[in-house]
Enzyme design. Structure first.
Site, mmCIF file in Angstrom:
data_model
loop_
_atom_site.group_PDB
_atom_site.id
_atom_site.type_symbol
_atom_site.label_atom_id
_atom_site.label_comp_id
_atom_site.label_asym_id
_atom_site.label_seq_id
_atom_site.Cartn_x
_atom_site.Cartn_y
_atom_site.Cartn_z
ATOM 1 N N ASP A 267 0.847 -1.186 0.000
ATOM 2 C CA ASP A 267 0.000 0.000 0.000
ATOM 3 C C ASP A 267 0.887 1.242 0.000
ATOM 4 O OD1 ASP A 267 -3.238 0.292 0.923
ATOM 5 O OD2 ASP A 267 -2.009 2.098 1.067
ATOM 6 N N TYR B 266 -13.595 6.532 -14.849
ATOM 7 C CA TYR B 266 -13.529 5.319 -14.035
ATOM 8 C C TYR B 266 -13.976 4.116 -14.857
ATOM 9 C CZ TYR B 266 -14.460 2.117 -10.140
ATOM 10 O OH TYR B 266 -14.465 1.035 -9.290
ATOM 11 N N ASN C 234 -5.273 -4.995 -6.402
ATOM 12 C CA ASN C 234 -6.532 -4.436 -5.919
ATOM 13 C C ASN C 234 -6.535 -2.917 -5.775
ATOM 14 O OD1 ASN C 234 -9.150 -4.516 -4.221
ATOM 15 N ND2 ASN C 234 -7.643 -3.586 -2.848
ATOM 16 N N LYS D 256 -11.817 0.670 -15.817
ATOM 17 C CA LYS D 256 -12.218 -0.668 -15.409
ATOM 18 C C LYS D 256 -12.513 -1.569 -16.612
ATOM 19 C CE LYS D 256 -11.633 -0.061 -11.053
ATOM 20 N NZ LYS D 256 -10.520 -0.766 -10.348
ATOM 21 N N THR E 52 -17.025 1.077 1.132
ATOM 22 C CA THR E 52 -15.653 1.354 1.557
ATOM 23 C C THR E 52 -15.416 2.861 1.514
ATOM 24 O OG1 THR E 52 -14.650 1.302 -0.654
ATOM 25 C CG2 THR E 52 -14.923 -0.821 0.490
#
Length: 256
Positions: free
Chosen positions: A37, A151, A85, A155, A186
């Site tokens: 991360d 976005y 991810n 994707k 999230t």
């Protein structure tokens, strides 16, 4: 080096949200987990919770991704599973008044990182005798999402890349797949959560469970949808029509 045959997983964006849930799920299932991360503190916290390794990394850098893979392989003695991810929301329509810097940021995290991650991981996976790469896409990688074309573009790119990469690796014991969750509760949707009203949202653990199922029984090239109340499963793409046979009449207007 810790290698004793225990499978080793690397998870980007592992410091929070879906990534942290995936790390916990994999650790509970017997993997040694490296938490990658950009937020070193978050990576360290999650790594401590799953007795893993924390790696601070800018996933938009090919050299940083290569160094992260090298560090994880050295630590674990092997690399068996890579979950790419890390992600970013678009936050703009993408069709007018384009914020170029924002566009580059989203593409860097959502697309470049997947390409760099797969390229960096392949040699290590081959040294381990094979393995699995799962990239996080979205339902926005399967259908158009109004209001956030950037976005959606990123994707869709992940889905296309995964399907092409899987075909290119046919014959090798390496699977490449994508997980395509719907709206998930999230931090990425924290600023717009009130817009969902009573609309059902996934939990991060729902996506982690889908990833676990993919590791267990997924086939290379598959893109699994994840929706509330439904069993995760591979999305069935329609076949593209082939060329018409020689001498056949052209299609009528509106056909084909």
């Amino acid at each position: 080096m810790l290698s004793d045959g225990t499978p080793v997983a690397l998870v980007t964006g592992g410091g929070a949200g879906i990534g942290a849930a995936v790390c916990a799920r994999l650790a509970a299932g017997g993997h040694r987990v490296a938490v990658v991360d950009r937020d070193a503190e978050a990576a360290t916290r999650v790594a401590a919770e799953c007795s893993g390794l924390a790696v601070a990394c800018d996933v938009t850098s090919d050299t940083a991704m290569g160094a992260a893979v090298d560090e994880v392989e050295t630590w674990g003695g092997r690399l068996d599973l890579v979950v790419l991810n890390a992600g970013s929301v678009g936050g703009q329509s993408g069709i007018d008044a384009l914020d170029v810097a924002g566009y580059r940021r989203v593409m860097g995290v959502n697309v470049d990182h997947v390409v760099f991650g797969l390229n960096a991981a392949l040699p290590a996976l081959r040294r381990a005798g094979g393995g699995t790469v799962i990239a996080t896409s979205s339902l926005a990688g399967l259908v158009g999402m109004p209001g956030d074309a950037i976005y959606t573009l990123s994707k869709h790119a992940v889905v296309g890349y995964v399907r092409s990469a899987a075909a290119s690796l046919t014959g090798e014991p390496i699977r490449v797949m994508a997980v395509c969750p719907g709206f998930t509760d999230t931090a990425l949707i924290a600023d717009i959560r009130d817009r969902f009203g009573g609309f059902p949202l996934l939990g991060a653990s729902d996506v982690a469970d889908a990833v676990s199922s993919m590791v267990e029984k997924g086939e290379s090239g598959e893109c699994w949808f994840v929706q509330p109340g439904r069993e995760p499963a591979p999305f069935r793409f329609r076949d593209v029509p082939g060329p018409a046979e020689a001498g056949a009449p052209p299609p009528l207007h509106g056909d084909g």
